[in-house]
Each structure stands twice: as C-alpha cells, then as structure tokens.
Design a protein around this motif. Structure first.
Motif, PDB file in Angstrom:
ATOM      1  N   PRO A  74      -0.397   5.245  -9.008  1.00 24.72           N
ATOM      2  CA  PRO A  74       0.420   5.128  -7.793  1.00 24.72           C
ATOM      3  C   PRO A  74       0.318   6.373  -6.913  1.00 24.72           C
ATOM      4  CG  PRO A  74       1.646   4.317  -9.684  1.00 24.72           C
ATOM      5  CD  PRO A  74       0.391   4.943 -10.225  1.00 24.72           C
ATOM      6  N   GLU A  75       0.226   7.541  -7.547  1.00 24.98           N
ATOM      7  CA  GLU A  75       0.122   8.793  -6.783  1.00 24.98           C
ATOM      8  C   GLU A  75      -1.187   8.852  -5.991  1.00 24.98           C
ATOM      9  OE1 GLU A  75       2.920   9.135 -10.078  1.00 24.98           O
ATOM     10  OE2 GLU A  75       0.799   8.569 -10.066  1.00 24.98           O
ATOM     11  N   ALA A  76      -2.281   8.399  -6.621  1.00 23.73           N
ATOM     12  CA  ALA A  76      -3.572   8.381  -5.929  1.00 23.73           C
ATOM     13  C   ALA A  76      -3.542   7.404  -4.754  1.00 23.73           C
ATOM     14  CB  ALA A  76      -4.689   8.009  -6.903  1.00 23.73           C
ATOM     15  N   CYS A  77      -2.905   6.257  -4.950  1.00 20.35           N
ATOM     16  CA  CYS A  77      -2.774   5.269  -3.864  1.00 20.35           C
ATOM     17  C   CYS A  77      -2.006   5.869  -2.693  1.00 20.35           C
ATOM     18  CB  CYS A  77      -2.061   4.020  -4.366  1.00 20.35           C
ATOM     19  SG  CYS A  77      -2.987   3.066  -5.584  1.00 20.35           S
ATOM     20  N   ALA A  78      -0.917   6.560  -3.009  1.00 20.28           N
ATOM     21  CA  ALA A  78      -0.102   7.171  -1.960  1.00 20.28           C
ATOM     22  C   ALA A  78      -0.883   8.225  -1.206  1.00 20.28           C
ATOM     23  CB  ALA A  78       1.165   7.772  -2.574  1.00 20.28           C
ATOM     24  N   ALA A  79      -1.674   9.020  -1.936  1.00 20.54           N
ATOM     25  CA  ALA A  79      -2.455  10.082  -1.297  1.00 20.54           C
ATOM     26  C   ALA A  79      -3.486   9.499  -0.331  1.00 20.54           C
ATOM     27  CB  ALA A  79      -3.149  10.930  -2.360  1.00 20.54           C
ATOM     28  N   VAL A  80      -4.162   8.449  -0.764  1.00 21.29           N
ATOM     29  CA  VAL A  80      -5.180   7.825   0.098  1.00 21.29           C
ATOM     30  C   VAL A  80      -4.517   7.222   1.337  1.00 21.29           C
ATOM     31  CG1 VAL A  80      -6.861   5.945   0.268  1.00 21.29           C
ATOM     32  CG2 VAL A  80      -6.815   7.416  -1.757  1.00 21.29           C
ATOM     33  N   LYS A  81      -3.382   6.597   1.150  1.00 21.58           N
ATOM     34  CA  LYS A  81      -2.670   5.986   2.279  1.00 21.58           C
ATOM     35  C   LYS A  81      -2.371   7.033   3.357  1.00 21.58           C
ATOM     36  CE  LYS A  81       1.357   3.124   3.268  1.00 21.58           C
ATOM     37  NZ  LYS A  81       2.418   2.313   2.701  1.00 21.58           N
ATOM     38  N   VAL A  82      -1.925   8.202   2.922  1.00 22.21           N
ATOM     39  CA  VAL A  82      -1.603   9.279   3.867  1.00 22.21           C
ATOM     40  C   VAL A  82      -2.870   9.878   4.468  1.00 22.21           C
ATOM     41  CG1 VAL A  82      -0.599  11.580   4.072  1.00 22.21           C
ATOM     42  CG2 VAL A  82       0.595   9.823   2.764  1.00 22.21           C
ATOM     43  N   MET A  83      -3.845  10.183   3.615  1.00 21.34           N
ATOM     44  CA  MET A  83      -5.059  10.874   4.072  1.00 21.34           C
ATOM     45  C   MET A  83      -5.940   9.998   4.951  1.00 21.34           C
ATOM     46  SD  MET A  83      -5.981  12.869   0.552  1.00 21.34           S
ATOM     47  CE  MET A  83      -7.492  13.587   1.118  1.00 21.34           C
ATOM     48  N   GLN A  84      -6.047   8.715   4.613  1.00 22.62           N
ATOM     49  CA  GLN A  84      -6.953   7.834   5.361  1.00 22.62           C
ATOM     50  C   GLN A  84      -6.236   7.062   6.463  1.00 22.62           C
ATOM     51  OE1 GLN A  84     -10.031   8.328   4.781  1.00 22.62           O
ATOM     52  NE2 GLN A  84      -9.895   9.342   2.806  1.00 22.62           N
ATOM     53  N   GLY A  85      -4.915   6.987   6.404  1.00 25.25           N
ATOM     54  CA  GLY A  85      -4.175   6.287   7.455  1.00 25.25           C
ATOM     55  C   GLY A  85      -4.377   4.778   7.436  1.00 25.25           C
ATOM     56  N   LEU A 100       3.683  -7.335 -15.467  1.00 25.16           N
ATOM     57  CA  LEU A 100       4.257  -7.311 -14.118  1.00 25.16           C
ATOM     58  C   LEU A 100       5.062  -6.044 -13.866  1.00 25.16           C
ATOM     59  CD1 LEU A 100       5.443 -11.013 -13.797  1.00 25.16           C
ATOM     60  CD2 LEU A 100       3.263 -10.016 -13.085  1.00 25.16           C
ATOM     61  N   GLU A 101       5.499  -5.380 -14.930  1.00 27.11           N
ATOM     62  CA  GLU A 101       6.280  -4.149 -14.757  1.00 27.11           C
ATOM     63  C   GLU A 101       5.469  -3.077 -14.035  1.00 27.11           C
ATOM     64  OE1 GLU A 101       7.974  -2.884 -18.483  1.00 27.11           O
ATOM     65  OE2 GLU A 101       8.655  -4.924 -18.932  1.00 27.11           O
ATOM     66  N   GLU A 102       4.180  -3.031 -14.319  1.00 32.80           N
ATOM     67  CA  GLU A 102       3.301  -2.054 -13.673  1.00 32.80           C
ATOM     68  C   GLU A 102       3.328  -2.215 -12.156  1.00 32.80           C
ATOM     69  OE1 GLU A 102      -1.355  -0.560 -14.023  1.00 32.80           O
ATOM     70  OE2 GLU A 102      -0.808  -2.551 -14.709  1.00 32.80           O
ATOM     71  N   ALA A 103       3.429  -3.452 -11.709  1.00 32.05           N
ATOM     72  CA  ALA A 103       3.418  -3.721 -10.268  1.00 32.05           C
ATOM     73  C   ALA A 103       4.590  -3.057  -9.559  1.00 32.05           C
ATOM     74  CB  ALA A 103       3.441  -5.223 -10.019  1.00 32.05           C
ATOM     75  N   GLN A 104       5.714  -2.915 -10.225  1.00 36.41           N
ATOM     76  CA  GLN A 104       6.890  -2.319  -9.593  1.00 36.41           C
ATOM     77  C   GLN A 104       6.613  -0.878  -9.175  1.00 36.41           C
ATOM     78  OE1 GLN A 104       9.408  -4.133  -8.752  1.00 36.41           O
ATOM     79  NE2 GLN A 104       9.180  -5.935 -10.052  1.00 36.41           N
ATOM     80  N   TYR A 105       5.853  -0.151  -9.988  1.00 36.53           N
ATOM     81  CA  TYR A 105       5.527   1.240  -9.651  1.00 36.53           C
ATOM     82  C   TYR A 105       4.600   1.312  -8.446  1.00 36.53           C
ATOM     83  CZ  TYR A 105       7.503   2.141 -14.248  1.00 36.53           C
ATOM     84  OH  TYR A 105       8.344   2.197 -15.327  1.00 36.53           O
ATOM     85  N   TYR A 106       3.623   0.416  -8.426  1.00 35.96           N
ATOM     86  CA  TYR A 106       2.682   0.403  -7.298  1.00 35.96           C
ATOM     87  C   TYR A 106       3.340  -0.103  -6.018  1.00 35.96           C
ATOM     88  CZ  TYR A 106      -1.178   1.518 -10.391  1.00 35.96           C
ATOM     89  OH  TYR A 106      -2.012   2.160 -11.271  1.00 35.96           O
ATOM     90  N   ALA A 107       4.307  -0.995  -6.156  1.00 34.15           N
ATOM     91  CA  ALA A 107       4.969  -1.563  -4.968  1.00 34.15           C
ATOM     92  C   ALA A 107       5.714  -0.498  -4.168  1.00 34.15           C
ATOM     93  CB  ALA A 107       5.920  -2.681  -5.379  1.00 34.15           C
ATOM     94  N   ILE A 108       6.035   0.614  -4.795  1.00 36.34           N
ATOM     95  CA  ILE A 108       6.712   1.703  -4.086  1.00 36.34           C
ATOM     96  C   ILE A 108       5.802   2.293  -3.010  1.00 36.34           C
ATOM     97  CG2 ILE A 108       7.711   4.027  -4.353  1.00 36.34           C
ATOM     98  CD1 ILE A 108       8.473   3.134  -7.243  1.00 36.34           C
ATOM     99  N   VAL A 109       4.488   2.367  -3.299  1.00 34.13           N
ATOM    100  CA  VAL A 109       3.550   3.013  -2.374  1.00 34.13           C
ATOM    101  C   VAL A 109       2.595   2.039  -1.686  1.00 34.13           C
ATOM    102  CG1 VAL A 109       3.661   5.229  -3.551  1.00 34.13           C
ATOM    103  CG2 VAL A 109       1.936   3.565  -4.255  1.00 34.13           C
ATOM    104  N   ALA A 110       2.262   0.931  -2.350  1.00 33.89           N
ATOM    105  CA  ALA A 110       1.283  -0.004  -1.784  1.00 33.89           C
ATOM    106  C   ALA A 110       1.936  -0.926  -0.758  1.00 33.89           C
ATOM    107  CB  ALA A 110       0.646  -0.839  -2.895  1.00 33.89           C
ATOM    108  N   ASP A 111       1.123  -1.407   0.172  1.00 30.28           N
ATOM    109  CA  ASP A 111       1.610  -2.354   1.178  1.00 30.28           C
ATOM    110  C   ASP A 111       1.571  -3.781   0.649  1.00 30.28           C
ATOM    111  OD1 ASP A 111       1.825  -0.598   3.758  1.00 30.28           O
ATOM    112  OD2 ASP A 111      -0.083  -0.053   2.812  1.00 30.28           O
TER     113      ASP A 111
END
Length: 198
Positions: A74-85, A100-111
C-alpha cells in the motif's frame, strides 16, 4: 483497440510485463494510447515495476491509471500515486473470504481495487490465467472504493458473475482471445455487449 473502443469499453489495459503474451513495447503502447485517449480510460498494467520504469511509462504513454498486479505494498502504491500524479488500481488475488481483508488496506490509497482469482499452481502470470473464484464472496462487500471483478470471465458467464458479485465493473483478457495473446474482435464486442446488458 478499435473493436474495444467501438463496442464502448470504458477502460483499456496496456500490459507492461515481459512474461505476458499480451506484453506491449513502449512504442506500441504509445500508438494504442493515442487511439484511446479521450474515448476510454487508459490503464497501464504493471507487475512489481521499479520507479524508473513507471516514470518512463507515465512520461511517454501518459496513462490515466496504473494497475499494479504484483506484490506492491500500500505504501508503494501511495508513493507512485503522488509521484506520478495518476490514479492507482490495485489487483488483489482471491480464493477465500480472508483474502478480501487485504483489499481494505489497499482501498485506503488506491482509487479502485481489482479482484482477480489467485493464479493456478505453476503459473508465472499473476493474472490473465482464465480462472475464476467464488463470486459470491464479493456480495455486500463494504469497500468504500470502486472495484472490478476479473478472472475467468467470458461471454457466457459475465452476466451471472455481475449478479452474484454485485460488481459494477468487469475486466476481461484471455476470454476474448482466439489464441493466447491474440485478441478477437468479435469476442471483444460480444463480451462488452453482454457485460453492459447485465
């Protein structure tokens, strides 16, 4: 690409993963993205790609969304979102409800989250294997982010998959190919029509 756009695809994916039979070069991707720009959302599909590679795709292809189909955190996803726009879609592999529990963590940062079946044993591809999971696992899922259903969907089962999962969006790849890695225009049109009708 023309068939997908003419049939009304909302999103089109460009695969940047050399092991995949659907892998496209940067020059091919630029041409395909130019065809789709303004007509459908352009998604760059990557698997554990480094930041240099992602930056190069973003600079040359200018996708609307990066889809991460590997073990990106999730941290890497968030970093790319900010850096690449760009927007971020994260694939989560599912075989049982606990996944499905894993998805909850990614849903915080992913669109958007893409739920795909876990690859069969021995496969070196994280997706595009043509296998499905129990779609009822997604019924009544409270994710607070849009999600897509993927894995083993085809013309014959996509309506049932939508009904059982409650998914508002679906993803297809291998089921619209006449042979591995070669898309079939008629199958593309038929799948999109079936999905939209459902």
């Amino acid at each position: 690409m023309e068939a997908a756009l003419d049939a009304g695809a909302d999103m089109v994916g460009l695969m940047f993963f050399p092991k995949s039979p659907r892998h496209v070069s940067l020059s091919q991707a630029c041409k395909l993205a130019d065809m789709a720009r303004g007509k459908a959302e352009i998604v760059a599909v990557t698997v554990n790609m480094d930041l240099d590679g992602l930056s190069r795709i973003n600079e040359l292809v200018a996708p609307d969304t990066f889809q991460f189909h590997g073990s990106e955190s999730p941290e890497a996803c968030a970093a790319v979102k900010v850096m690449q726009g760009t927007k971020i879609m994260k694939a989560v592999a599912v075989s049982e409800k606990a996944d499905l529990e894993e998805a909850q963590y990614y849903a915080i940062v992913a669109d958007r989250i893409l739920f795909d079946a876990k690859p069969p044993q021995g496969s070196d591809l994280p997706g595009g294997n043509g296998v499905s999971f129990d779609w009822t696992l997604l019924k009544d899922l409270d994710l607070k982010k849009p999600y897509m259903l993927s894995g083993g969907l085809n013309v014959a089962n996509v309506a049932e998959a939508i009904r059982l999962s409650g998914a508002r969006a679906v993803d297809v790849s291998s089921a619209v190919e006449r042979e591995r890695g070669v898309k079939d225009n008629d199958l593309i049109r038929a799948f999109i029509a079936a999905a939209k009708n459902a």
